[in-house]
Scaffold this active site. Structure first.
Site, PDB file in Angstrom:
ATOM      1  N   VAL A 266      56.108  40.193  37.766  1.00 35.88           N
ATOM      2  CA  VAL A 266      55.585  39.915  39.104  1.00 35.88           C
ATOM      3  C   VAL A 266      54.457  40.903  39.405  1.00 35.88           C
ATOM      4  O   VAL A 266      54.607  42.107  39.209  1.00 35.88           O
ATOM      5  CB  VAL A 266      56.711  40.065  40.147  1.00 35.88           C
ATOM      6  CG1 VAL A 266      56.138  39.968  41.545  1.00 35.88           C
ATOM      7  CG2 VAL A 266      57.779  39.019  39.914  1.00 35.88           C
ATOM      8  N   LYS A 267      53.340  40.338  39.884  1.00 32.98           N
ATOM      9  CA  LYS A 267      52.200  41.203  40.203  1.00 32.98           C
ATOM     10  C   LYS A 267      52.143  41.390  41.711  1.00 32.98           C
ATOM     11  O   LYS A 267      52.140  40.415  42.476  1.00 32.98           O
ATOM     12  CB  LYS A 267      50.936  40.491  39.736  1.00 32.98           C
ATOM     13  CG  LYS A 267      49.881  41.386  39.143  1.00 32.98           C
ATOM     14  CD  LYS A 267      48.799  40.484  38.572  1.00 32.98           C
ATOM     15  CE  LYS A 267      47.657  41.248  38.021  1.00 32.98           C
ATOM     16  NZ  LYS A 267      46.524  40.369  37.712  1.00 32.98           N
ATOM     17  N   LEU A 268      52.109  42.637  42.134  1.00 37.57           N
ATOM     18  CA  LEU A 268      52.064  42.948  43.562  1.00 37.57           C
ATOM     19  C   LEU A 268      50.895  43.882  43.838  1.00 37.57           C
ATOM     20  O   LEU A 268      50.596  44.762  43.018  1.00 37.57           O
ATOM     21  CB  LEU A 268      53.355  43.661  43.993  1.00 37.57           C
ATOM     22  CG  LEU A 268      54.628  42.820  44.051  1.00 37.57           C
ATOM     23  CD1 LEU A 268      55.841  43.719  44.245  1.00 37.57           C
ATOM     24  CD2 LEU A 268      54.553  41.814  45.197  1.00 37.57           C
TER      25      LEU A 268
END
Ligand code: E4P
Length: 217
Positions: A83-85
């Site tokens: 997951v890219k945040l």
């Protein structure tokens, strides 16, 4: 150094895999939009079918609760989704929660070494300093990577450094000299990595000489 490809385009990903240069994939909302997709989830799944390496899929919600829900949805698409945040205070908060649950996070949009320090403390598995965008404003993108590498070495921090916003083979070379874990490279730059005018000139000369030998037979 691992090579990720920075794209959501399946042909480019397949070509990189065929050449043997595919350790993972990074996408972002701009790269996804470029593909004109109606079903983003299907594309993420299709990418994860091509590679077993990490595939970064970016959350677009900006409020912590919504970010968390979107992150969990993305993580459920395939086992190798990361997951890219974004590096915001809320992004860091959600990074901490997800990392405690064993979901890997790539903290993106990193433009300072202090931001990378915060991401490491939040439990990020990967951090993405954007070197090209820093160079664009007259700053030193690769200098940032050096600083992050020093800080992570000083404290034995875990996150893998993904050199992102790569624009040229020089970025890849410097990433390797610094010892960064990963470069995420657009396909156009991957194609340039093997090119050297003397290689081409040398090959042409060898082929011409070989043709002369054949003519004499
Ligand atoms: C990283 O994960 C990003 O997708 C990316 O490298 C952004 O690069 P750009 O500056 O070329 O948009």
């Amino acid at each position: 150094m691992k090579f990720f490809i920075d794209t959501a385009n399946l042909d480019e990903i397949k070509k990189a895999a065929d050449y043997g240069f595919l350790d993972g994939v990074t996408t972002n909302p701009t790269l996804i939009a470029k593909e004109g997709l109606s079903d983003q989830d299907a594309r993420i799944k299709a990418i994860c079918d091509i590679t077993h390496g990490p595939v970064s899929a970016e959350v677009v919600a900006t409020e912590p609760e919504a970010m968390l829900a979107e992150a969990k949805h993305l993580a459920s698409l395939a086992a190798n989704v990361v997951v890219k945040l974004p590096l915001t205070m809320d992004g860091l908060k959600v990074t901490r929660i997800l990392s405690k649950e064993g979901i890997r996070v790539n903290v993106t949009l990193i433009f300072s070494a202090i931001q990378a320090l915060l991401a490491a403390k939040a439990g990020a598995a990967f951090v993405s300093p954007f070197v090209g965008r820093l160079d664009d404003i007259g700053s030193d993108g690769m200098g940032l990577v050096e600083d992050i590498q020093t800080i992570y070495n000083n404290y034995a921090f875990d996150p893998e450094i993904i050199v992102a916003s790569v624009r040229s083979p020089q970025h890849v070379l410097r990433a390797a000299l610094i010892g960064a874990d990963i470069s995420t490279i657009p396909f156009s730059v991957i194609s340039q990595l093997a090119a050297h005018p003397l290689t081409q000139k040398g090959l042409e000369a060898f082929l011409a000489d070989h043709a002369k030998v054949k003519e004499k037979k």
